[in-house]
Write an enzyme that holds these catalytic residues in place. Structure first.
Site, PDB file in Angstrom:
ATOM      1  N   CYS A 181     -21.753  19.651   5.061  1.00 30.34           N
ATOM      2  CA  CYS A 181     -20.851  18.665   5.498  1.00 30.34           C
ATOM      3  C   CYS A 181     -21.622  17.541   6.233  1.00 30.34           C
ATOM      4  O   CYS A 181     -22.625  17.885   7.083  1.00 30.34           O
ATOM      5  CB  CYS A 181     -20.038  19.263   6.817  1.00 30.34           C
TER       6      CYS A 181
ATOM      7  N   ALA B 199     -11.454  19.339   4.520  1.00 33.47           N
ATOM      8  CA  ALA B 199     -10.896  19.401   5.820  1.00 33.47           C
ATOM      9  C   ALA B 199      -9.571  18.562   5.958  1.00 33.47           C
ATOM     10  O   ALA B 199      -9.459  17.424   5.530  1.00 33.47           O
ATOM     11  CB  ALA B 199     -12.006  18.698   6.786  1.00 33.47           C
TER      12      ALA B 199
ATOM     13  N   ASN C 261     -20.557  20.258  -7.999  1.00 35.32           N
ATOM     14  CA  ASN C 261     -19.755  19.426  -7.182  1.00 35.32           C
ATOM     15  C   ASN C 261     -20.110  18.037  -6.980  1.00 35.32           C
ATOM     16  O   ASN C 261     -21.460  17.648  -6.930  1.00 35.32           O
ATOM     17  CB  ASN C 261     -19.697  20.291  -5.686  1.00 35.32           C
ATOM     18  N   GLY C 262     -19.075  17.172  -7.414  1.00 35.59           N
ATOM     19  CA  GLY C 262     -19.437  15.620  -7.005  1.00 35.59           C
ATOM     20  C   GLY C 262     -19.029  15.097  -8.410  1.00 35.59           C
ATOM     21  O   GLY C 262     -19.458  15.184  -9.417  1.00 35.59           O
TER      22      GLY C 262
END
Length: 313
Positions: A106, A23, A205-206
């Site tokens: 999110c 974002a 992811n991460g």
């Protein structure tokens, strides 16, 4: 990093190193820059489905695609109403995009309290209806989510299975719960459990800030690929190392990003955005604090260029 292509519906990515939606950052210029450095797939920043349906100008701006945009076009939308999610997916605004990703991870309080983003992990039937409705638009649907809302409510495997059954072509799993935001270790076991349970590609992811991080994530989860998030803001050249592409001159790449950003966006947005980006790029460099102070005092493209010219990467 073991590279391979990923099939998402009728589309095949050049590799399995993706740029996650960010974002405020993954506009079309940044996405194309990361793709040129080796990212196999990139996503827009998340876009409100209701915002699109109600004609929000700010929402539409997030979807800008110049005529010379190259590669697979993937958009990420968010919302909690299946009706509006399908309307957005079928709208003229998303017509140029090839793949629709749905944000169900999110952690931001405002999004969560609205029942959107990571809140959907607590309502699997609703999440299923959303994916099923969006899939009716006729484009491949992917879903990005977390391991659960908190450690007492881990849903990774069941959620992944439900998403596949609803019609998702791929899932991206951030290996942390919603309450951890972006801190703490990535839960390899949770991602691995989902990978074993589904037949669609799973992207982990991460915590990917290096090739070693990506290798560890792949080895311990069995995932089909990795998605790079925060690391891309400060070091987009990480994609070169991960994808095995030649690393170009950093200053030339950043200068091209600056020029293109000012070409496509209004001067105020471009100035603020490129100040932020340069501040990320110089992280850890000698004298970075003084440069940041100078950057945030810049009110024009020329002043930002002057600072960029004086940097050594």
């Amino acid at each position: 990093m073991q590279l391979k292509s990923i099939d998402i519906g009728a589309f095949r990515t050049p590799n399995n190193v993706f740029l996650a939606p960010l974002a405020g950052y993954t506009n079309c210029v940044f996405r194309q820059m990361c793709a040129s450095l080796g990212a196999g797939l990139t996503f827009t920043e998340m876009v409100s489905a209701k915002g699109l349906c109600y004609g929000s100008a700010n929402t539409r701006e997030l979807l800008m695609l110049p005529p010379d945009y190259i590669g697979i076009k993937a958009v990420q939308i968010f919302g909690s109403d299946p009706y509006y999610m399908r309307r957005a997916a079928e709208s003229e605004y998303l017509a140029p995009f090839d793949i629709i990703d749905i944000n169900m991870g999110c952690p931001v309080p405002k999004i969560f309290k609205n029942g959107e983003g990571s809140a959907l992990m607590s309502d699997i039937p609703l999440a299923v209806r959303i994916v099923s409705e969006v899939a009716k638009a006729g484009k491949p649907v992917t879903v990005k989510f977390r391991t659960g809302v908190d450690g007492g409510h881990l849903v990774t495997r069941d959620f992944a299975v439900a998403m596949e059954d609803a019609g998702a072509s791929l899932v991206t799993i951030h290996g942390r719960t919603r309450d951890k935001i972006y801190s703490g270790p990535v839960d390899f076991d949770q991602i691995a459990s989902a990978k074993r349970a589904v037949g669609i590609p799973v992207i982990a992811n991460g915590g990917v800030f290096s090739v070693a991080d990506a290798d560890e994530l792949m080895l311990n989860t069995g995932a089909d690929g990795v998605a790079v998030a925060r690391a891309a803001m400060s070091d987009p050249f990480l994609f070169c190392a991960l994808a095995g592409t030649p690393q170009p001159d950093k200053k030339s790449v950043i200068r091209a990003q600056l020029e293109r950003t000012f070409q496509l966006f209004d001067a105020r947005f471009a100035t603020v955005f490129m100040r932020k980006m340069l501040a990320f790029y110089i992280k850890g460099m000698p004298g970075a604090s003084a440069v940041k102070l100078a950057l945030f005092g810049c009110s024009s493209r020329e002043k930002i260029e002057d600072i960029l010219d004086g940097l050594s990467f």
